[in-house]
Motif scaffolding. Structure first.
Motif, PDB file in Angstrom:
ATOM      1  N   UNK A 159       0.754  -1.264   0.025  1.00 35.57           N
ATOM      2  CA  UNK A 159      -0.053  -0.067   0.043  1.00 35.57           C
ATOM      3  C   UNK A 159       0.914   1.174   0.199  1.00 35.57           C
ATOM      4  N   UNK A 160       0.719   2.003  -0.947  1.00 29.75           N
ATOM      5  CA  UNK A 160       1.674   3.038  -1.167  1.00 29.75           C
ATOM      6  C   UNK A 160       1.039   4.496  -0.963  1.00 29.75           C
ATOM      7  N   UNK A 161      -0.183   4.622  -1.716  1.00 23.86           N
ATOM      8  CA  UNK A 161      -0.932   5.852  -1.835  1.00 23.86           C
ATOM      9  C   UNK A 161      -2.451   5.677  -1.559  1.00 23.86           C
ATOM     10  N   UNK A 162      -2.923   5.212  -0.617  1.00 22.69           N
ATOM     11  CA  UNK A 162      -4.099   4.873  -0.468  1.00 22.69           C
ATOM     12  C   UNK A 162      -4.809   3.689  -1.242  1.00 22.69           C
ATOM     13  N   UNK A 163      -4.085   3.013  -1.836  1.00 18.79           N
ATOM     14  CA  UNK A 163      -4.265   1.841  -2.688  1.00 18.79           C
ATOM     15  C   UNK A 163      -3.901   0.627  -2.164  1.00 18.79           C
ATOM     16  N   UNK A 164      -4.071  -0.373  -3.009  1.00 13.84           N
ATOM     17  CA  UNK A 164      -3.627  -1.726  -2.453  1.00 13.84           C
ATOM     18  C   UNK A 164      -3.234  -2.627  -3.516  1.00 13.84           C
ATOM     19  N   UNK A 196      -2.532 -10.832  -6.389  1.00  8.32           N
ATOM     20  CA  UNK A 196      -1.017 -10.453  -6.183  1.00  8.32           C
ATOM     21  C   UNK A 196      -0.409 -10.663  -4.941  1.00  8.32           C
ATOM     22  N   UNK A 197      -1.101 -10.251  -3.851  1.00  3.32           N
ATOM     23  CA  UNK A 197      -0.313 -10.442  -2.695  1.00  3.32           C
ATOM     24  C   UNK A 197      -0.250 -11.894  -2.376  1.00  3.32           C
ATOM     25  N   UNK A 198      -1.300 -12.716  -2.289  1.00  8.71           N
ATOM     26  CA  UNK A 198      -1.213 -13.964  -1.862  1.00  8.71           C
ATOM     27  C   UNK A 198      -0.095 -14.808  -2.609  1.00  8.71           C
ATOM     28  N   UNK A 224      -7.722  -1.023  -5.975  1.00  5.60           N
ATOM     29  CA  UNK A 224      -6.745  -1.637  -6.648  1.00  5.60           C
ATOM     30  C   UNK A 224      -5.382  -0.607  -7.009  1.00  5.60           C
ATOM     31  N   UNK A 225      -4.311  -0.658  -6.895  1.00  7.98           N
ATOM     32  CA  UNK A 225      -3.129   0.285  -7.242  1.00  7.98           C
ATOM     33  C   UNK A 225      -3.058   0.248  -8.552  1.00  7.98           C
ATOM     34  N   UNK A 263       4.800  -4.035   3.459  1.00  6.44           N
ATOM     35  CA  UNK A 263       5.078  -2.851   4.010  1.00  6.44           C
ATOM     36  C   UNK A 263       4.102  -1.907   3.304  1.00  6.44           C
ATOM     37  N   UNK A 264       3.557  -0.954   4.403  1.00 11.59           N
ATOM     38  CA  UNK A 264       2.520  -0.105   4.061  1.00 11.59           C
ATOM     39  C   UNK A 264       3.063   1.401   4.413  1.00 11.59           C
ATOM     40  N   UNK A 265       2.372   2.396   3.641  1.00 14.54           N
ATOM     41  CA  UNK A 265       2.628   3.724   3.748  1.00 14.54           C
ATOM     42  C   UNK A 265       1.376   4.220   4.336  1.00 14.54           C
ATOM     43  N   UNK A 266       1.137   4.407   5.637  1.00 12.10           N
ATOM     44  CA  UNK A 266      -0.209   4.645   6.284  1.00 12.10           C
ATOM     45  C   UNK A 266      -0.866   5.937   5.811  1.00 12.10           C
TER      46      UNK A 266
END
Length: 496
Positions: free
Chosen positions: A55-60, A87-89, A69-70, A105-108
């Motif tokens: 998660x980088x800019x309020x997305x996933x 993708x993550x799984x 979705x990012x 890694x997340x940018x909250x």
């Protein structure tokens, strides 16, 4: 010196396609191939952890109830991959299959990368909750002070912890944003509402600390083995601001980003700290060597890993980065402190297709042999199970092993060590690690095989369990020169 227990991580950044996917319009097949190429390159270098930006800019980069979705993954925010995959799984499974820990890694707090709202999907929080946002320096940020923002971001983290088989949640250095000259982060409204008589600086720090504390308890309530790691900016405070600070002249966590890593460690809210020491050994304003020493002396209750700037090699005004030996020297120096137990590198692309001389140096020296990340201080315990062999045999191609599933331990990996004799296998010697195998349990058994070429060098081997907390069991030794089958006697019939 080849430590057997050492964290060796690499950041894989997805924001603006820094590392992966290489472009936002790659097809799924290419994305997958490129990710596997990263894993294979770092496995060859004997790394053991990937820190992947999910998660980088309020997305996933995963299907989320709380974020679209990012666009860095699919080309358009809110659009699912096609053909569809989680993708993550998939990334976690591929990492585990190769013996890596997976740190999500997340940018909250960063909500957008720029002010172009046309790039956002209608499902983005900027549209759903404009009252949560503060515009600053060409981006939008979630206001860290709002209780509803903290509650929402906690749900974001909880979803990842609950749904995915990760080893850690990872935050980097973005808390309150880095200062932009001439711009003011306008949180007046929330300060008036929630400031409660604190100075603005203390209040902001309290907002971040409350959030870190909440995330910590949320993770541990769900899955106690999942680590919480934070990679703060490399300077806590300068000595000029605080006698306990470091001999540096730099931006600092405490005074500029309103983040207080010392408090998080004192309170045991985090499992590891990974300060970003992105300077050369003897940089005049912030020296890597002084900072490693400072963090090793000032951290407690946590594992300490060091963040290195592989992106600066031959690309920085500080000419020390032109030397092949800068990073190898940094690793050797960090290893001289007994409570520093590993390194991570920003970012993955810098040791792929470039900087071959540095990579070769690491391959032949510092990272010549594998290493296992040790359990972090708060998760250390003794594993009471030891591997029990049911069957072992070999042919010209491979050695096949079957073990009984342990009763009391959730096993993530098994590790095989080679030796000269069944009584002479040193499992503390990194040079004897033959293979780390991701465990698949079927019908109460764990079965795996190892290529004959790898085990033919040895007359005996020892096998251990690694649990989900990264603890290692005591070994079970096997004589490789004798086939083995454990005949379980027929049980007497109790119903006669």
């Amino acid at each position: 010196m080849h430590p057997k227990n050492e964290f060796r991580g690499v950041w894989i950044a997805t924001v603006v396609n820094i590392d992966w996917p290489k472009t936002s319009i790659d097809n799924v097949e290419k994305e997958k191939a490129d990710y596997l190429e990263i894993l294979e390159a770092y496995k060859k270098l004997n790394y053991n952890a990937v820190i992947v930006q999910v998660r980088s800019v309020g997305d996933a980069i995963y299907p989320s109830e709380f974020a679209p979705w990012s666009r860095f993954l699919t080309g358009k925010e809110g659009l699912a991959p096609n053909p569809y995959y989680d993708a993550l799984e998939w990334m976690i499974e591929q990492a585990h299959n190769r013996g890596f820990e997976f740190h999500a890694w997340l940018n909250p707090y960063r909500a957008t990368f720029d002010l172009n709202k046309n790039l956002l999907s209608p499902g983005h929080d900027l549209f759903k909750h404009p009252e949560w946002m503060i515009e600053y320096g060409g981006k939008y940020y979630y206001d860290p002070a709002l209780p509803e923002v903290q509650a929402h971001l906690t749900k974001v983290v909880k979803e990842v912890v609950d749904k995915y088989d990760i080893d850690a949640i990872h935050f980097d250095d973005y808390f309150y944003p880095y200062a932009v000259p001439g711009k003011v982060f306008n949180d007046n409204a929330s300060y008036q509402k929630y400031g409660a008589g604190l100075s603005r600086a203390d209040w902001r720090r309290a907002n971040v600390s409350n959030f870190v504390h909440t995330i910590s308890t949320t993770i541990k309530d769900s899955k106690p083995w999942v680590q919480f790691g934070i990679s703060p900016f490399g300077v806590w405070r300068n000595k000029s601001q605080d006698p306990r600070g470091s001999e540096t002249q730099s931006t600092s966590n405490y005074d500029d980003l309103y983040a207080d890593p010392m408090l998080w460690m004192d309170q045991k809210w985090i499992d590891y700290i990974l300060p970003q020491l992105y300077w050369s050994m003897n940089n005049t304003r912030a020296s890597y060597s002084k900072l490693v020493k400072w963090w090793s002396e000032n951290s407690n209750n946590t594992a300490v890993y060091i963040g290195h700037a592989s992106y600066k090699i031959r690309g920085d005004s500080d000419k020390s980065w032109n030397f092949v030996t800068e990073i190898p020297t940094q690793i050797d120096f960090a290893r001289s402190f007994k409570n520093v137990s590993g390194s991570a590198y920003f970012s993955s692309k810098w040791f792929m297709g470039k900087n071959f001389d540095v990579v070769r140096h690491l391959e032949e020296n510092q990272y010549k042999y594998p290493a296992l990340p040790a359990a972090v201080p708060n998760l250390r315990h003794v594993i009471i199970d030891t591997p029990k062999v049911i069957e072992y045999n070999k042919d010209s191609i491979r050695y096949n092993f079957t073990f009984k599933s342990p009763l009391n331990t959730k096993v993530r990996y098994m590790v095989v060590y080679g030796g000269e004799h069944i009584s002479k296998i040193d499992i503390n010697d990194a040079t004897k690690i033959v293979e780390k195998i991701a465990v698949k349990e079927v019908d109460g058994k764990i079965t795996f095989s190892i290529a004959a070429g790898k085990l033919n060098l040895f007359k005996a081997c020892a096998v251990t369990f690694i649990d989900y907390y990264a603890n290692e069991s005591t070994p079970t030794a096997i004589d490789l020169k004798k086939p083995f089958k454990n005949y379980i006697p027929a049980q007497p019939n109790e119903n006669r």
